[in-house]
Write an enzyme that holds these catalytic residues in place. Structure first.
Site, mmCIF file in Angstrom:
data_model
loop_
_atom_site.group_PDB
_atom_site.id
_atom_site.type_symbol
_atom_site.label_atom_id
_atom_site.label_comp_id
_atom_site.label_asym_id
_atom_site.label_seq_id
_atom_site.Cartn_x
_atom_site.Cartn_y
_atom_site.Cartn_z
ATOM 1 N N LYS A 258 -0.477 -40.393 -58.410
ATOM 2 C CA LYS A 258 -1.534 -39.385 -58.550
ATOM 3 C C LYS A 258 -0.934 -37.986 -58.463
ATOM 4 C CE LYS A 258 -5.466 -37.393 -55.928
ATOM 5 N NZ LYS A 258 -6.431 -37.568 -54.805
ATOM 6 N N LYS A 270 -15.043 -29.051 -51.762
ATOM 7 C CA LYS A 270 -14.584 -29.255 -50.381
ATOM 8 C C LYS A 270 -14.899 -28.026 -49.534
ATOM 9 C CE LYS A 270 -10.513 -32.102 -51.474
ATOM 10 N NZ LYS A 270 -10.880 -33.281 -50.685
ATOM 11 N N ARG A 344 -8.875 -41.587 -57.919
ATOM 12 C CA ARG A 344 -9.046 -42.953 -58.437
ATOM 13 C C ARG A 344 -9.434 -42.947 -59.918
ATOM 14 N NH1 ARG A 344 -13.632 -44.033 -53.997
ATOM 15 N NH2 ARG A 344 -12.327 -42.498 -52.949
HETATM 16 N N1 BES Z 1 -7.265 -35.622 -52.200
HETATM 17 C C1 BES Z 1 -8.349 -36.131 -51.455
HETATM 18 C C2 BES Z 1 -7.927 -37.000 -50.276
HETATM 19 C C3 BES Z 1 -7.158 -36.343 -49.173
HETATM 20 C C4 BES Z 1 -7.790 -35.958 -48.013
HETATM 21 C C5 BES Z 1 -5.804 -36.183 -49.265
HETATM 22 C C6 BES Z 1 -7.089 -35.404 -46.983
HETATM 23 C C7 BES Z 1 -5.090 -35.606 -48.239
HETATM 24 C C8 BES Z 1 -5.718 -35.233 -47.090
HETATM 25 C C9 BES Z 1 -9.248 -37.002 -52.344
HETATM 26 O O1 BES Z 1 -9.287 -36.640 -53.682
HETATM 27 C C10 BES Z 1 -10.639 -36.900 -51.806
HETATM 28 O O2 BES Z 1 -11.142 -35.819 -51.789
HETATM 29 N N2 BES Z 1 -11.188 -38.008 -51.345
HETATM 30 C C11 BES Z 1 -12.480 -38.041 -50.780
HETATM 31 C C12 BES Z 1 -13.205 -39.245 -51.292
HETATM 32 C C13 BES Z 1 -14.675 -39.289 -50.948
HETATM 33 C C14 BES Z 1 -15.401 -38.243 -51.733
HETATM 34 C C15 BES Z 1 -15.199 -40.668 -51.248
HETATM 35 C C16 BES Z 1 -12.339 -38.124 -49.260
HETATM 36 O O3 BES Z 1 -11.453 -38.842 -48.793
HETATM 37 O O4 BES Z 1 -13.074 -37.435 -48.581
HETATM 38 ZN ZN ZN Z 2 -7.567 -35.649 -54.412
HETATM 39 ZN ZN ZN Z 3 -10.747 -35.141 -54.083
#
Ligand code: BES
Ligand code: ZN
Ligand code: ZN
Length: 488
Positions: A258, A270, A344
């Site tokens: 990724k 975010k 994903r």
């Molecule tokens: N890149 C983030 C995940 C992440 C979080 C990486 C903290 C490194 C540190 C990913 O794309 C994301 O935002 N995931 C979400 C998924 C949720 C919306 C189901 C998450 O983990 O909050």
């Molecule tokens: Zn991400």
């Molecule tokens: Zn994300």
């Protein structure tokens, strides 16, 4: 950094420093006679006064050691001999090299302990010292501590293969760390592709960059949906390594990483606290590029292709909306309930594409979920699979490489969360078991090929300084993947 073996030290090596690794000395235990002689008897003195006993990462300096051509000898503790492993050696050497390089040391010798085997020891020493060749302060114009270790001598009669592996792995890992450190305004998907192309040309790998128009023709709708909110066009980077004599011509390893060069979350934006860290949301892709760099140098006997989908996830006027439905390269439709679950989506298309390129065994690495950080913290990465045998190989490599990981469950019951009333599947489940449902989502695109998913969200970045590595990107997964490729 140059590294070579040297059978022993004498009084004319012209070294800036000598590092001597020392096992913990128990009460009344006689010190190593050679080290005792170099220190002019100070080692037993230190032990008696509890100044230095070889505890983990304990250090002591001896100036003008006896019979050596150097100004200083640095003793570094490895901890108890019975707990010895390569990770302890790697860490001790990184700590020693970090302390010395800022004191002007450029030519360094390391005297190992016996016990681990010559190759493993040499590899760990080179990896540890090599890790200190790169620092995150690349954009400072003032106050940069100068220099790095330029020449490393490992004092051992054998271990050439370990030494070579150590140099390549440290180099691949530092390459991945450097990419993870780059800010989002500099490292766009286009820039990442340019750097991958340059690295491939240098390393002797084949490189194809699939650009936006071609991704549209192919039908990579899941990836394109994420990219559409950004002015930066997406790419899919493909690097190929072909062995001269394949040990198993039917095996073709696919490394899928990724590479979201910046993840704002998109319309499901975010919170702003720590959002800056989302520049490392390309760490999975960087790990695959770093592993390919090392693989090109070490020439394992298996074909390896890296597939790195890269996008920027932004909330622009053209951004995808929560509730949008996209058609992935596989033909499966996805309801995008949360635009922040973008990793994903791009991996779905990359996993399909990897199989179309003929990969028979897949590993993906991704900073995929905050949920894995809740589950495992920053110490271990999560491992998910559709094939236990394949996973056992990867876990053996992670153990050998000293990168801690943990196998997570993948029961069918978790799949209940992935139901959409409108499309084949949604891109999120509930709040619970979020790293597992993310993996189950990916599995729908990896099956039936043996596949492993590494969620490195907690391990790809250290948010504080550690004795052996500064705050910032860690280059995690490179060492494990290189070990895996060499073991096939
Ligand atoms: N890149 C983030 C995940 C992440 C979080 C990486 C903290 C490194 C540190 C990913 O794309 C994301 O935002 N995931 C979400 C998924 C949720 C919306 C189901 C998450 O983990 O909050
Ligand atoms: Zn991400
Ligand atoms: Zn994300």
């Amino acid at each position: 950094m140059q590294a070579r073996l040297i059978p022993n030290l004498n009084s004319s090596n012209d070294l800036d420093a000598v590092v001597v690794l020392v096992h913990q000395m128990e009460e009344g235990q006689a010190p190593d006679s050679q080290v005792e002689a170099w220190t002019g008897g100070l080692l037993s003195d230190f032990a008696a006064r509890k100044e230095f006993r070889g505890k983990t990462l304990e250090t002591a300096v001896v100036h003008r050691p006896t019979g050596l051509d150097t100004a200083r000898l640095l003793l570094v503790g490895l901890g108890a001999e019975k707990d010895q492993n390569a990770a302890a050696v790697r860490r001790a050497c990184a700590v020693a090299a970090r302390a010395l390089k800022n004191k002007g040391v450029r030519r360094l010798a390391v005297v190992p302990t016996a016990g681990l085997g010559a190759d493993l020891t040499a590899q760990a020493i080179v990896e540890g010292v090599g890790l200190t060749s790169w620092e995150p302060d690349v954009y400072k114009t003032a106050d940069r501590p100068d220099g790095a270790i330029e020449e490393l001598l490992v004092v051992a009669g054998e271990g050439e293969q370990g030494l070579t592996r150590g140099v390549a792995i440290a180099d691949g890992r530092n390459y991945a760390r450097a990419l993870g450190n780059e800010p989002g305004n500099i490292l766009t998907p286009t820039e990442l592709a340019d750097r991958a192309r340059a690295m491939a040309a240098d390393a002797g790998l084949e490189c194809d960059v699939i650009e936006e128009e071609q991704l549209e023709q192919m039908g990579c709708g899941a990836l394109l949906g994420v990219a559409q909110g950004s002015v930066e066009p997406p790419v899919m980077i493909v690097l190929r390594y072909e062995p001269e004599n394949a040990s198993d011509p039917d095996m073709h390893l696919g490394l899928v990483g990724k590479a979201v060069t910046f993840d704002t979350g998109g319309i499901s934006i975010k919170p702003s606290a720590s959002m800056d860290e989302m520049k490392y949301d390309m760490a999975g892709g960087a790990a695959m590029l770093g592993a390919m760099k090392a693989i090109a140098a070490l020439k394992p006997s298996v074909a390896v292709t890296a597939i790195v989908p890269s996008v920027e996830n932004m909330p622009g006027a053209a951004a995808q909306r929560p509730g949008d439905v996209v058609t992935s390269l596989s033909g499966k439709t996805i309801e995008v309930l949360n635009t922040d679950a973008e990793g994903r989506l791009i991996l779905a298309d990359a996993l399909t594409y990897a199989q179309r390129l003929g990969c028979t065994h897949l590993v993906d690495a991704a900073t995929l979920t905050g949920s894995v950080v809740v589950a495992l913290g920053h110490e271990r990465g999560g491992v998910y699979t559709n094939d236990e045998e394949w996973q056992a190989k990867l876990l053996a490599s992670s153990e050998a490489a000293g990168e801690k990981m943990w196998a997570m469950p993948m029961d069918d019951e978790y799949k209940e969360q992935l139901k959409s009333p409108i499309a084949d599947l949604p891109n999120i489940g509930t709040r619970w078991g979020g790293s597992i449902t993310a993996a189950i989502f990916l599995k729908q695109f990896a099956d039936p090929t043996p596949w492993i998913h590494l969620d490195i969200a907690g391990t790809a970045w250290h948010d504080s300084n550690k004795p052996d590595i500064p705050k910032g990107p860690t280059g995690v997964a490179v060492a494990t993947l290189v070990d895996l490729a060499l073991s096939l």
